[in-house]
Write a protein that holds these residues in place. Sequence first.
Motif, PDB file in Angstrom:
ATOM      1  N   ASP A  92       0.797  -1.223   0.000  1.00 44.20           N
ATOM      2  CA  ASP A  92       0.000   0.000   0.000  1.00 44.20           C
ATOM      3  C   ASP A  92       0.830   1.273   0.000  1.00 44.20           C
ATOM      4  N   THR A  93       2.129   1.167   0.226  1.00 44.17           N
ATOM      5  CA  THR A  93       2.948   2.375   0.292  1.00 44.17           C
ATOM      6  C   THR A  93       3.474   2.805  -1.079  1.00 44.17           C
ATOM      7  N   GLU A  94       3.194   2.044  -2.113  1.00 52.81           N
ATOM      8  CA  GLU A  94       3.646   2.418  -3.449  1.00 52.81           C
ATOM      9  C   GLU A  94       2.975   3.714  -3.893  1.00 52.81           C
ATOM     10  N   GLU A  95       3.765   4.589  -4.474  1.00 51.64           N
ATOM     11  CA  GLU A  95       3.264   5.896  -4.902  1.00 51.64           C
ATOM     12  C   GLU A  95       2.133   5.777  -5.918  1.00 51.64           C
ATOM     13  N   ARG A  96       2.142   4.711  -6.717  1.00 49.53           N
ATOM     14  CA  ARG A  96       1.086   4.530  -7.725  1.00 49.53           C
ATOM     15  C   ARG A  96      -0.291   4.353  -7.099  1.00 49.53           C
ATOM     16  N   MET A  97      -0.341   4.092  -5.785  1.00 49.47           N
ATOM     17  CA  MET A  97      -1.619   3.907  -5.098  1.00 49.47           C
ATOM     18  C   MET A  97      -2.263   5.233  -4.693  1.00 49.47           C
ATOM     19  N   LEU A  98      -1.534   6.327  -4.743  1.00 46.80           N
ATOM     20  CA  LEU A  98      -2.080   7.612  -4.292  1.00 46.80           C
ATOM     21  C   LEU A  98      -3.383   7.980  -5.003  1.00 46.80           C
ATOM     22  N   PRO A  99      -3.491   7.809  -6.313  1.00 50.69           N
ATOM     23  CA  PRO A  99      -4.772   8.118  -6.962  1.00 50.69           C
ATOM     24  C   PRO A  99      -5.920   7.218  -6.490  1.00 50.69           C
ATOM     25  N   VAL A 100      -5.608   5.999  -6.096  1.00 53.67           N
ATOM     26  CA  VAL A 100      -6.644   5.097  -5.583  1.00 53.67           C
ATOM     27  C   VAL A 100      -7.201   5.648  -4.275  1.00 53.67           C
ATOM     28  N   TYR A 101      -6.315   6.079  -3.376  1.00 53.88           N
ATOM     29  CA  TYR A 101      -6.780   6.652  -2.102  1.00 53.88           C
ATOM     30  C   TYR A 101      -7.626   7.891  -2.353  1.00 53.88           C
ATOM     31  N   ASP A 102      -7.163   8.732  -3.270  1.00 58.92           N
ATOM     32  CA  ASP A 102      -7.917   9.945  -3.593  1.00 58.92           C
ATOM     33  C   ASP A 102      -9.301   9.597  -4.125  1.00 58.92           C
ATOM     34  N   SER A 103      -9.374   8.598  -4.995  1.00 62.49           N
ATOM     35  CA  SER A 103     -10.659   8.185  -5.566  1.00 62.49           C
ATOM     36  C   SER A 103     -11.594   7.622  -4.505  1.00 62.49           C
ATOM     37  N   LEU A 104     -11.053   6.792  -3.617  1.00 67.07           N
ATOM     38  CA  LEU A 104     -11.897   6.219  -2.563  1.00 67.07           C
ATOM     39  C   LEU A 104     -12.462   7.303  -1.659  1.00 67.07           C
ATOM     40  N   ALA A 105     -11.643   8.289  -1.322  1.00 66.22           N
ATOM     41  CA  ALA A 105     -12.131   9.396  -0.494  1.00 66.22           C
ATOM     42  C   ALA A 105     -13.211  10.179  -1.241  1.00 66.22           C
ATOM     43  N   ALA A 106     -12.987  10.428  -2.524  1.00 64.98           N
ATOM     44  CA  ALA A 106     -13.958  11.174  -3.330  1.00 64.98           C
ATOM     45  C   ALA A 106     -15.275  10.417  -3.471  1.00 64.98           C
ATOM     46  N   MET A 107     -15.207   9.080  -3.470  1.00 60.97           N
ATOM     47  CA  MET A 107     -16.425   8.266  -3.572  1.00 60.97           C
ATOM     48  C   MET A 107     -17.187   8.193  -2.254  1.00 60.97           C
ATOM     49  N   GLY A 108     -16.577   8.679  -1.186  1.00 61.95           N
ATOM     50  CA  GLY A 108     -17.271   8.710   0.086  1.00 61.95           C
ATOM     51  C   GLY A 108     -16.895   7.626   1.068  1.00 61.95           C
ATOM     52  N   TYR A 109     -15.864   6.846   0.771  1.00 60.97           N
ATOM     53  CA  TYR A 109     -15.421   5.833   1.727  1.00 60.97           C
ATOM     54  C   TYR A 109     -14.888   6.515   2.989  1.00 60.97           C
ATOM     55  N   ASP A 110     -15.094   5.852   4.112  1.00 65.30           N
ATOM     56  CA  ASP A 110     -14.634   6.384   5.397  1.00 65.30           C
ATOM     57  C   ASP A 110     -13.234   5.917   5.749  1.00 65.30           C
ATOM     58  N   GLY A 111     -12.811   4.788   5.186  1.00 61.99           N
ATOM     59  CA  GLY A 111     -11.506   4.264   5.545  1.00 61.99           C
ATOM     60  C   GLY A 111     -11.029   3.210   4.578  1.00 61.99           C
ATOM     61  N   VAL A 112      -9.806   2.741   4.840  1.00 61.95           N
ATOM     62  CA  VAL A 112      -9.186   1.701   4.024  1.00 61.95           C
ATOM     63  C   VAL A 112      -8.552   0.666   4.940  1.00 61.95           C
TER      64      VAL A 112
END
Length: 69
Positions: A14-34
């Motif tokens: 999960d620390t790979e930089e390529r995952m940053l857009p995934v976190y941003d997308s999940l937050a934008a979709m309304g997820y509370d956590g990962v």
Amino acid sequence: MKYGMNLLLWTGDDTEERMLPVYDSLAAMGYDGVELTLFSGDPDDYAALGRHLDTLGLERTCVCIRNAE
């Protein structure tokens, strides 16, 4: 009720930089956590990831595997 996403859907690191857009997308979709994986990695990488998730308002839990070693 809170909603979270298990990140094993994308990666075991999960620390790979390529995952940053995934976190941003999940937050934008309304997820509370990962749910992060703690299979390997540098603690400093997880600290940086935690700061990024804080800016997105994403809480986190983790999953890990323990073997005989």
